[in-house]
Design a protein around this motif. Structure first.
Motif, PDB file in Angstrom:
ATOM      1  N   THR A 282      -3.968 -50.612   6.808  1.00  0.00           N
ATOM      2  CA  THR A 282      -4.298 -51.316   5.581  1.00  0.00           C
ATOM      3  C   THR A 282      -5.749 -51.755   5.639  1.00  0.00           C
ATOM      4  O   THR A 282      -6.400 -51.666   6.669  1.00  0.00           O
ATOM      5  N   MET A 283      -6.253 -52.215   4.515  1.00  0.00           N
ATOM      6  CA  MET A 283      -7.639 -52.683   4.494  1.00  0.00           C
ATOM      7  C   MET A 283      -7.768 -53.928   5.343  1.00  0.00           C
ATOM      8  O   MET A 283      -6.854 -54.725   5.360  1.00  0.00           O
ATOM      9  N   PRO A 284      -8.815 -54.147   6.068  1.00  0.00           N
ATOM     10  CA  PRO A 284     -10.017 -53.324   6.166  1.00  0.00           C
ATOM     11  C   PRO A 284      -9.759 -52.065   6.985  1.00  0.00           C
ATOM     12  O   PRO A 284      -8.772 -51.967   7.707  1.00  0.00           O
ATOM     13  N   ALA A 285     -10.686 -51.139   6.875  1.00  0.00           N
ATOM     14  CA  ALA A 285     -10.538 -49.838   7.520  1.00  0.00           C
ATOM     15  C   ALA A 285     -10.618 -49.942   9.041  1.00  0.00           C
ATOM     16  O   ALA A 285     -11.150 -50.906   9.570  1.00  0.00           O
ATOM     17  N   PRO A 286     -10.104 -48.939   9.733  1.00  0.00           N
ATOM     18  CA  PRO A 286     -10.203 -48.932  11.195  1.00  0.00           C
ATOM     19  C   PRO A 286     -11.654 -48.729  11.630  1.00  0.00           C
ATOM     20  O   PRO A 286     -12.484 -48.254  10.872  1.00  0.00           O
ATOM     21  N   VAL A 287     -11.926 -49.065  12.855  1.00  0.00           N
ATOM     22  CA  VAL A 287     -13.267 -48.900  13.413  1.00  0.00           C
ATOM     23  C   VAL A 287     -13.474 -47.432  13.770  1.00  0.00           C
ATOM     24  O   VAL A 287     -12.569 -46.788  14.300  1.00  0.00           O
ATOM     25  N   ILE A 288     -14.665 -46.910  13.470  1.00  0.00           N
ATOM     26  CA  ILE A 288     -14.975 -45.538  13.861  1.00  0.00           C
ATOM     27  C   ILE A 288     -14.940 -45.463  15.377  1.00  0.00           C
ATOM     28  O   ILE A 288     -15.490 -46.318  16.066  1.00  0.00           O
ATOM     29  N   GLY A 289     -14.274 -44.461  15.901  1.00  0.00           N
ATOM     30  CA  GLY A 289     -14.088 -44.319  17.334  1.00  0.00           C
ATOM     31  C   GLY A 289     -12.698 -44.719  17.798  1.00  0.00           C
ATOM     32  O   GLY A 289     -12.357 -44.548  18.968  1.00  0.00           O
ATOM     33  N   THR A 290     -11.888 -45.244  16.888  1.00  0.00           N
ATOM     34  CA  THR A 290     -10.514 -45.629  17.220  1.00  0.00           C
ATOM     35  C   THR A 290      -9.712 -44.403  17.637  1.00  0.00           C
ATOM     36  O   THR A 290      -9.782 -43.358  16.989  1.00  0.00           O
TER      37      THR A 290
ATOM     38  N   ARG B  21     -10.336 -39.055  18.066  1.00  0.00           N
ATOM     39  CA  ARG B  21     -10.971 -40.285  17.604  1.00  0.00           C
ATOM     40  C   ARG B  21     -11.352 -40.152  16.137  1.00  0.00           C
ATOM     41  O   ARG B  21     -11.654 -39.062  15.664  1.00  0.00           O
ATOM     42  N   ILE B  22     -11.374 -41.275  15.430  1.00  0.00           N
ATOM     43  CA  ILE B  22     -11.819 -41.277  14.042  1.00  0.00           C
ATOM     44  C   ILE B  22     -13.336 -41.156  14.027  1.00  0.00           C
ATOM     45  O   ILE B  22     -14.038 -41.982  14.604  1.00  0.00           O
ATOM     46  N   ASP B  23     -13.837 -40.090  13.375  1.00  0.00           N
ATOM     47  CA  ASP B  23     -15.280 -39.885  13.245  1.00  0.00           C
ATOM     48  C   ASP B  23     -15.825 -40.481  11.955  1.00  0.00           C
ATOM     49  O   ASP B  23     -16.967 -40.917  11.897  1.00  0.00           O
ATOM     50  N   ASP B  24     -15.028 -40.466  10.914  1.00  0.00           N
ATOM     51  CA  ASP B  24     -15.442 -41.004   9.620  1.00  0.00           C
ATOM     52  C   ASP B  24     -14.180 -41.231   8.786  1.00  0.00           C
ATOM     53  O   ASP B  24     -13.120 -40.708   9.108  1.00  0.00           O
ATOM     54  N   TYR B  25     -14.294 -41.996   7.714  1.00  0.00           N
ATOM     55  CA  TYR B  25     -13.140 -42.245   6.849  1.00  0.00           C
ATOM     56  C   TYR B  25     -13.617 -42.581   5.446  1.00  0.00           C
ATOM     57  O   TYR B  25     -14.789 -42.902   5.230  1.00  0.00           O
ATOM     58  N   GLN B  26     -12.697 -42.497   4.506  1.00  0.00           N
ATOM     59  CA  GLN B  26     -12.985 -42.845   3.126  1.00  0.00           C
ATOM     60  C   GLN B  26     -11.677 -43.220   2.445  1.00  0.00           C
ATOM     61  O   GLN B  26     -10.644 -42.590   2.667  1.00  0.00           O
ATOM     62  N   TYR B  27     -11.732 -44.267   1.618  1.00  0.00           N
ATOM     63  CA  TYR B  27     -10.574 -44.620   0.803  1.00  0.00           C
ATOM     64  C   TYR B  27     -10.653 -43.837  -0.498  1.00  0.00           C
ATOM     65  O   TYR B  27     -11.663 -43.889  -1.198  1.00  0.00           O
ATOM     66  N   MET B  28      -9.619 -43.080  -0.802  1.00  0.00           N
ATOM     67  CA  MET B  28      -9.553 -42.293  -2.028  1.00  0.00           C
ATOM     68  C   MET B  28      -8.739 -43.066  -3.051  1.00  0.00           C
ATOM     69  O   MET B  28      -7.556 -43.336  -2.818  1.00  0.00           O
TER      70      MET B  28
ATOM     71  N   GLY C 249       4.389 -30.725   4.228  1.00  0.00           N
ATOM     72  CA  GLY C 249       4.399 -29.507   5.005  1.00  0.00           C
ATOM     73  C   GLY C 249       3.051 -28.985   5.435  1.00  0.00           C
ATOM     74  O   GLY C 249       2.966 -28.018   6.162  1.00  0.00           O
ATOM     75  N   ARG C 250       1.935 -29.637   5.014  1.00  0.00           N
ATOM     76  CA  ARG C 250       0.637 -29.085   5.362  1.00  0.00           C
ATOM     77  C   ARG C 250      -0.454 -30.102   5.661  1.00  0.00           C
ATOM     78  O   ARG C 250      -1.487 -29.750   6.221  1.00  0.00           O
ATOM     79  N   VAL C 251      -0.279 -31.357   5.294  1.00  0.00           N
ATOM     80  CA  VAL C 251      -1.303 -32.377   5.516  1.00  0.00           C
ATOM     81  C   VAL C 251      -0.959 -33.177   6.773  1.00  0.00           C
ATOM     82  O   VAL C 251       0.080 -33.820   6.828  1.00  0.00           O
ATOM     83  N   PRO C 252      -1.822 -33.143   7.798  1.00  0.00           N
ATOM     84  CA  PRO C 252      -1.511 -33.876   9.024  1.00  0.00           C
ATOM     85  C   PRO C 252      -1.694 -35.378   8.851  1.00  0.00           C
ATOM     86  O   PRO C 252      -2.593 -35.826   8.141  1.00  0.00           O
ATOM     87  N   VAL C 253      -0.825 -36.131   9.492  1.00  0.00           N
ATOM     88  CA  VAL C 253      -0.899 -37.590   9.479  1.00  0.00           C
ATOM     89  C   VAL C 253      -1.043 -38.055  10.926  1.00  0.00           C
ATOM     90  O   VAL C 253      -0.307 -37.615  11.803  1.00  0.00           O
ATOM     91  N   PHE C 254      -2.019 -38.928  11.160  1.00  0.00           N
ATOM     92  CA  PHE C 254      -2.264 -39.476  12.486  1.00  0.00           C
ATOM     93  C   PHE C 254      -1.931 -40.952  12.488  1.00  0.00           C
ATOM     94  O   PHE C 254      -1.952 -41.611  11.445  1.00  0.00           O
ATOM     95  N   ALA C 255      -1.612 -41.487  13.657  1.00  0.00           N
ATOM     96  CA  ALA C 255      -1.330 -42.910  13.834  1.00  0.00           C
ATOM     97  C   ALA C 255      -2.289 -43.452  14.881  1.00  0.00           C
ATOM     98  O   ALA C 255      -2.687 -42.740  15.813  1.00  0.00           O
ATOM     99  N   VAL C 256      -2.654 -44.724  14.736  1.00  0.00           N
ATOM    100  CA  VAL C 256      -3.546 -45.364  15.690  1.00  0.00           C
ATOM    101  C   VAL C 256      -2.825 -45.498  17.018  1.00  0.00           C
ATOM    102  O   VAL C 256      -1.664 -45.885  17.081  1.00  0.00           O
ATOM    103  N   GLN C 257      -3.529 -45.161  18.096  1.00  0.00           N
ATOM    104  CA  GLN C 257      -2.982 -45.228  19.449  1.00  0.00           C
ATOM    105  C   GLN C 257      -3.366 -46.563  20.074  1.00  0.00           C
ATOM    106  O   GLN C 257      -4.453 -47.081  19.840  1.00  0.00           O
ATOM    107  N   ALA C 258      -2.492 -47.090  20.891  1.00  0.00           N
ATOM    108  CA  ALA C 258      -2.820 -48.300  21.636  1.00  0.00           C
ATOM    109  C   ALA C 258      -3.925 -47.966  22.641  1.00  0.00           C
ATOM    110  O   ALA C 258      -3.886 -46.914  23.269  1.00  0.00           O
ATOM    111  N   PRO C 259      -4.923 -48.849  22.815  1.00  0.00           N
ATOM    112  CA  PRO C 259      -6.006 -48.543  23.750  1.00  0.00           C
ATOM    113  C   PRO C 259      -5.504 -48.489  25.194  1.00  0.00           C
ATOM    114  O   PRO C 259      -4.647 -49.259  25.597  1.00  0.00           O
ATOM    115  N   THR C 260      -6.070 -47.542  25.956  1.00  0.00           N
ATOM    116  CA  THR C 260      -5.731 -47.399  27.368  1.00  0.00           C
ATOM    117  C   THR C 260      -6.747 -48.180  28.201  1.00  0.00           C
ATOM    118  O   THR C 260      -7.740 -48.672  27.678  1.00  0.00           O
TER     119      THR C 260
END
Length: 127
Positions: free
Chosen positions: A92-100, A56-63, A110-121
């Motif tokens: 894209t903006m607006p940001a995802p909801v914390i807990g998504t 789950r997303i715990d926090d986020y920031q736009y750099m 080769g070293r930075v992980p990328v995550f994708a939003v999952q469809a809710p179950t």
């Protein structure tokens, strides 16, 4: 720790990449990164495991990036019990909801992980 199963370029398929972490055999704490001792109990018996890659997303920031769209950097709390800083794809903006809910997708550079939003179950919808 990020780990690749081969020394090929960073553009190989996501099936060849996975997240690894250490787990303490004494207190069962999940530890991200390479450690010699468990910071929770001082245990020396640490084993490597492969992460399930969901969390789950715990926090986020736009750099901000000069001349480009800002990059979304997230703090992801993985179901395995540790947190990791990662990028979120397809957002894209607006940001995802914390807990998504998110799932590991691939590595960038080769070293930075990328995550994708999952469809809710169904279980997520009941909460």
């Amino acid at each position: 720790m990020y780990f690749r199963t081969s020394n090929e370029s960073a553009q190989e398929s996501a099936a060849d990449s996975f997240l690894r972490f250490q787990r303490c055999s004494w207190c069962s704490s999940a530890l991200f990164g390479h450690r010699c001792l468990c910071p929770h109990c001082g245990g020396e018996d640490l084993t490597w495991e492969c992460s399930r890659g969901t969390g789950r997303i715990d926090d986020y920031q736009y750099m901000p990036r000069k001349g480009n769209e800002p990059r979304l950097v997230c703090l992801v709390g993985l179901d395995d019990g540790f947190r990791i800083e990662a990028r979120l794809s397809g957002c894209t903006m607006p940001a995802p909801v914390i807990g998504t809910r998110v799932r590991f997708q691939r590595f960038v550079d080769g070293r930075v992980p990328v995550f994708a939003v999952q469809a809710p179950t169904d279980a997520d919808r009941r909460r």
